[in-house]
Design a protein around this motif. Structure first.
Motif, mmCIF file in Angstrom:
data_model
loop_
_atom_site.group_PDB
_atom_site.id
_atom_site.type_symbol
_atom_site.label_atom_id
_atom_site.label_comp_id
_atom_site.label_asym_id
_atom_site.label_seq_id
_atom_site.Cartn_x
_atom_site.Cartn_y
_atom_site.Cartn_z
ATOM 1 N N GLN A 3 0.831 -1.207 0.000
ATOM 2 C CA GLN A 3 0.000 0.000 0.000
ATOM 3 C C GLN A 3 0.863 1.254 0.000
ATOM 4 O O GLN A 3 0.567 2.222 -0.701
ATOM 5 C CB GLN A 3 -0.922 0.021 1.221
ATOM 6 C CG GLN A 3 -2.037 -0.971 1.157
ATOM 7 C CD GLN A 3 -2.851 -0.992 2.452
ATOM 8 O OE1 GLN A 3 -2.399 -0.532 3.495
ATOM 9 N NE2 GLN A 3 -4.042 -1.549 2.373
ATOM 10 N N TYR A 4 1.932 1.227 0.758
ATOM 11 C CA TYR A 4 2.839 2.369 0.830
ATOM 12 C C TYR A 4 3.502 2.620 -0.535
ATOM 13 O O TYR A 4 3.546 3.757 -1.013
ATOM 14 C CB TYR A 4 3.890 2.116 1.915
ATOM 15 C CG TYR A 4 4.903 3.214 2.041
ATOM 16 C CD1 TYR A 4 4.554 4.455 2.569
ATOM 17 C CD2 TYR A 4 6.207 3.023 1.626
ATOM 18 C CE1 TYR A 4 5.478 5.472 2.681
ATOM 19 C CE2 TYR A 4 7.141 4.027 1.740
ATOM 20 C CZ TYR A 4 6.781 5.256 2.267
ATOM 21 O OH TYR A 4 7.701 6.252 2.363
ATOM 22 N N ILE A 5 3.985 1.557 -1.159
ATOM 23 C CA ILE A 5 4.624 1.691 -2.470
ATOM 24 C C ILE A 5 3.626 2.219 -3.500
ATOM 25 O O ILE A 5 3.933 3.135 -4.266
ATOM 26 C CB ILE A 5 5.228 0.344 -2.916
ATOM 27 C CG1 ILE A 5 6.421 -0.010 -2.017
ATOM 28 C CG2 ILE A 5 5.643 0.386 -4.385
ATOM 29 C CD1 ILE A 5 6.957 -1.418 -2.212
ATOM 30 N N ILE A 6 2.430 1.660 -3.497
ATOM 31 C CA ILE A 6 1.390 2.111 -4.434
ATOM 32 C C ILE A 6 1.079 3.593 -4.221
ATOM 33 O O ILE A 6 0.950 4.361 -5.181
ATOM 34 C CB ILE A 6 0.105 1.260 -4.275
ATOM 35 C CG1 ILE A 6 0.332 -0.129 -4.850
ATOM 36 C CG2 ILE A 6 -1.095 1.915 -4.936
ATOM 37 C CD1 ILE A 6 0.468 -0.159 -6.355
ATOM 38 N N THR A 7 0.964 4.009 -2.973
ATOM 39 C CA THR A 7 0.678 5.417 -2.679
ATOM 40 C C THR A 7 1.766 6.326 -3.246
ATOM 41 O O THR A 7 1.469 7.348 -3.861
ATOM 42 C CB THR A 7 0.543 5.638 -1.164
ATOM 43 O OG1 THR A 7 -0.551 4.853 -0.689
ATOM 44 C CG2 THR A 7 0.301 7.097 -0.827
ATOM 45 N N ILE A 8 3.015 5.949 -3.071
ATOM 46 C CA ILE A 8 4.118 6.760 -3.601
ATOM 47 C C ILE A 8 4.040 6.845 -5.124
ATOM 48 O O ILE A 8 4.142 7.923 -5.702
ATOM 49 C CB ILE A 8 5.476 6.188 -3.154
ATOM 50 C CG1 ILE A 8 5.677 6.430 -1.661
ATOM 51 C CG2 ILE A 8 6.627 6.818 -3.944
ATOM 52 C CD1 ILE A 8 6.908 5.776 -1.087
ATOM 53 N N LEU A 9 3.849 5.701 -5.772
ATOM 54 C CA LEU A 9 3.868 5.679 -7.233
ATOM 55 C C LEU A 9 2.644 6.325 -7.872
ATOM 56 O O LEU A 9 2.749 6.919 -8.940
ATOM 57 C CB LEU A 9 4.021 4.237 -7.739
ATOM 58 C CG LEU A 9 5.300 3.495 -7.321
ATOM 59 C CD1 LEU A 9 5.326 2.111 -7.942
ATOM 60 C CD2 LEU A 9 6.549 4.284 -7.660
ATOM 61 N N THR A 10 1.493 6.211 -7.230
ATOM 62 C CA THR A 10 0.269 6.760 -7.834
ATOM 63 C C THR A 10 0.044 8.235 -7.519
ATOM 64 O O THR A 10 -0.874 8.841 -8.063
ATOM 65 C CB THR A 10 -0.980 5.962 -7.407
ATOM 66 O OG1 THR A 10 -1.080 5.980 -5.987
ATOM 67 C CG2 THR A 10 -0.921 4.536 -7.921
ATOM 68 N N THR A 11 0.872 8.820 -6.662
ATOM 69 C CA THR A 11 0.694 10.238 -6.321
ATOM 70 C C THR A 11 1.849 11.115 -6.794
ATOM 71 O O THR A 11 1.863 12.313 -6.505
ATOM 72 C CB THR A 11 0.510 10.427 -4.804
ATOM 73 O OG1 THR A 11 1.639 9.896 -4.116
ATOM 74 C CG2 THR A 11 -0.762 9.745 -4.323
ATOM 75 N N ASP A 12 2.788 10.542 -7.523
ATOM 76 C CA ASP A 12 3.904 11.333 -8.035
ATOM 77 C C ASP A 12 3.555 11.872 -9.424
ATOM 78 O O ASP A 12 3.386 11.104 -10.372
ATOM 79 C CB ASP A 12 5.180 10.487 -8.098
ATOM 80 C CG ASP A 12 6.345 11.299 -8.608
ATOM 81 O OD1 ASP A 12 6.793 12.212 -7.887
ATOM 82 O OD2 ASP A 12 6.793 11.040 -9.750
ATOM 83 N N GLY A 13 3.453 13.180 -9.522
ATOM 84 C CA GLY A 13 3.059 13.819 -10.775
ATOM 85 C C GLY A 13 4.010 13.538 -11.925
ATOM 86 O O GLY A 13 3.583 13.362 -13.066
ATOM 87 N N THR A 14 5.305 13.489 -11.641
ATOM 88 C CA THR A 14 6.287 13.231 -12.693
ATOM 89 C C THR A 14 6.119 11.831 -13.265
ATOM 90 O O THR A 14 6.082 11.642 -14.488
ATOM 91 C CB THR A 14 7.721 13.411 -12.141
ATOM 92 O OG1 THR A 14 7.855 14.736 -11.624
ATOM 93 C CG2 THR A 14 8.765 13.168 -13.211
ATOM 94 N N LEU A 15 5.997 10.834 -12.392
ATOM 95 C CA LEU A 15 5.803 9.460 -12.854
ATOM 96 C C LEU A 15 4.464 9.308 -13.558
ATOM 97 O O LEU A 15 4.369 8.705 -14.630
ATOM 98 C CB LEU A 15 5.892 8.476 -11.684
ATOM 99 C CG LEU A 15 5.666 7.007 -12.041
ATOM 100 C CD1 LEU A 15 6.766 6.502 -12.980
ATOM 101 C CD2 LEU A 15 5.596 6.157 -10.791
#
Length: 134
Positions: A3-15
């Motif tokens: 869940q933590y990894i998903i949150t980081i990846l899905t909320t990064d505007g650049t990615l």
């Protein structure tokens, strides 16, 4: 941890400018061969490939998380996504609910060559050390 990894990846505007949050999945994505050409790419798939529990400290775990990057465009796009994921996840420390993530780091990566179709694929493995809340 996932869940933590998903949150980081899905909320990064650049990615997310390259890989929309709707194209970041956990676990296997079951798509029939006939429909694979319709998949939106690039895409990221995340899953746990190994986990072991430590005796000390009680409740701590070593988890290996594999992240696969897929693209139908070109390998440069895959490499750019790969570099962004490393920037976002390398040596993270955080709390998620009652759990603590001590750190995670890139353990290895491989370019995968799909000879039967035009698809670019890189897999990367992160080693994560976490401890469940007591």
């Amino acid at each position: 941890l996932i869940q933590y990894i998903i949150t980081i990846l899905t909320t990064d505007g650049t990615l997310n400018a390259t890989v929309p949050a709707t194209q970041i999945f956990v676990g296997p994505v079951d798509v029939t061969t006939e429909k694979q050409a319709e998949l939106l790419f690039p895409q990221i798939n995340i899953h746990v490939i190994s986990e072991s529990q430590r005796t000390v400290p009680k409740g701590s775990r070593d988890t290996m998380v594999q992240i696969d990057i897929w693209s139908r465009n070109n390998m440069l796009e895959v490499v750019n996504i790969y570099e962004r994921i490393i920037t976002l996840l390398q040596y993270q420390t955080a709390d998620k609910s009652s759990n603590h993530i001590f750190w995670d780091r890139l353990s290895g990566s491989n370019d995968q060559y799909e000879s039967d179709r035009r698809i670019f694929h890189k897999s990367m493995t992160f080693v994560c050390w976490t401890m469940a809340g007591q």
